[in-house]
Design a protein around this motif. Structure first.
Motif, mmCIF file in Angstrom:
data_model
loop_
_atom_site.group_PDB
_atom_site.id
_atom_site.type_symbol
_atom_site.label_atom_id
_atom_site.label_comp_id
_atom_site.label_asym_id
_atom_site.label_seq_id
_atom_site.Cartn_x
_atom_site.Cartn_y
_atom_site.Cartn_z
ATOM 1 N N GLU A 79 0.834 -1.205 0.000
ATOM 2 C CA GLU A 79 0.000 0.000 0.000
ATOM 3 C C GLU A 79 0.870 1.257 0.000
ATOM 4 O O GLU A 79 0.589 2.227 -0.717
ATOM 5 N N LYS A 82 2.433 1.675 -3.475
ATOM 6 C CA LYS A 82 1.476 2.201 -4.457
ATOM 7 C C LYS A 82 1.316 3.712 -4.329
ATOM 8 O O LYS A 82 1.207 4.420 -5.337
ATOM 9 N N LYS A 83 1.318 4.203 -3.084
ATOM 10 C CA LYS A 83 1.221 5.652 -2.880
ATOM 11 C C LYS A 83 2.439 6.364 -3.461
ATOM 12 O O LYS A 83 2.326 7.437 -4.059
ATOM 13 N N ASN A 84 3.599 5.764 -3.262
ATOM 14 C CA ASN A 84 4.824 6.341 -3.826
ATOM 15 C C ASN A 84 4.748 6.390 -5.352
ATOM 16 O O ASN A 84 5.115 7.388 -5.978
#
Length: 254
Positions: A79, A82-84
């Motif tokens: 998670e 994915k944000k990165n």
């Protein structure tokens, strides 16, 4: 006893031997002439090497960066990763990079452990410390100057909490085939001019082409001390490059 027959036979034998000797000499001369025509000596050959150089600017850039996240569970690490990735993509698009030029690699997953030692320093086991997930991002573009600038400024993402490790860009040229043909022509003309000068200075004239050999095609950085290699240098670290090629020609001399 009559020796008249012996007196007459001796000159005939000498004459026959002389005729045979002359025939052998003539045949040898004819064969020697034929050999020279089909097998010219090394003295009748001019061997020259022509050179061509061409400076050019790369028209394709490839830049790669990488980022990672660590967490005790794979889900949490993924998670965060994915944000990165979303933050990186938004940043690049905001800098004018086309979405079609941005490619994210598959996620690399590692289970992390630390070594447990006793008071004597001996290893007694390992302890699981979580998961590290790593991913790469690559840009391949013909907008060389733009991507070059982005690769230097991408560390601005640190302000957003994204640790992106940027690698040096690699530079390429997509018209090497056409460039090589052009340079072969120039190197061949250079070699022929050298041969003509040698023949003229030697009071001779240039004959037919006996052999032609292409040398190694080299690409180095402009104005650098980069050395040629036996298999051919192929520089990718410099935007400005110099290509070089040699051609060896052998001509007969008339």
């Amino acid at each position: 006893m009559d020796n008249s027959s012996d007196r007459y036979s001796a000159p005939k034998q000498a004459l026959g031997a002389l005729f045979i000797a002359i025939s052998v000499i003539v045949a040898a001369a004819l064969l020697s002439g034929a050999w020279k025509k089909t097998h010219p000596t090394h003295d009748n050959i001019i061997s020259v090497t022509g050179l061509a150089n061409e400076d050019f600017q790369s028209d394709l850039i490839v830049w790669t960066g990488s980022f990672s996240q660590h967490a005790m569970t794979m889900k949490d690490a993924y998670e965060a990763l994915k944000k990165n990735a979303a933050a990186i993509k938004a940043y690049l698009v905001g800098k004018g990079v086309k979405e079609t030029e941005i490619v994210f690699s598959a996620v690399d997953i590692n289970r992390d452990f630390k070594t447990i030692r006793n008071e004597k320093g001996a290893e007694i086991g390992q302890e699981f410390t979580g998961y590290t997930l790593k991913q790469g991002v690559t840009i391949e573009s013909h907008e060389v100057n733009k991507i070059e600038t982005v690769s230097r400024e991408v560390t601005e993402l640190i302000d957003q909490g994204v640790e992106l490790y940027s690698q040096d860009p690699h530079y390429y040229y997509t018209k090497l085939a056409e460039l090589k043909i052009k340079m072969l022509s120039a190197a061949t003309a250079d070699a022929r001019l050298r041969a003509e000068k040698i023949a003229t200075n030697a009071k001779g004239s240039l004959g037919s082409l006996r052999n032609a050999t292409m040398g190694i095609f080299q690409i180095t950085a402009q104005n650098s001390s980069e050395e040629y290699t036996y298999g051919g240098a192929f520089n990718t670290s410099s935007k400005w490059k110099t290509a070089s090629i040699t051609v060896k020609l052998e001509f007969s001399v008339e």
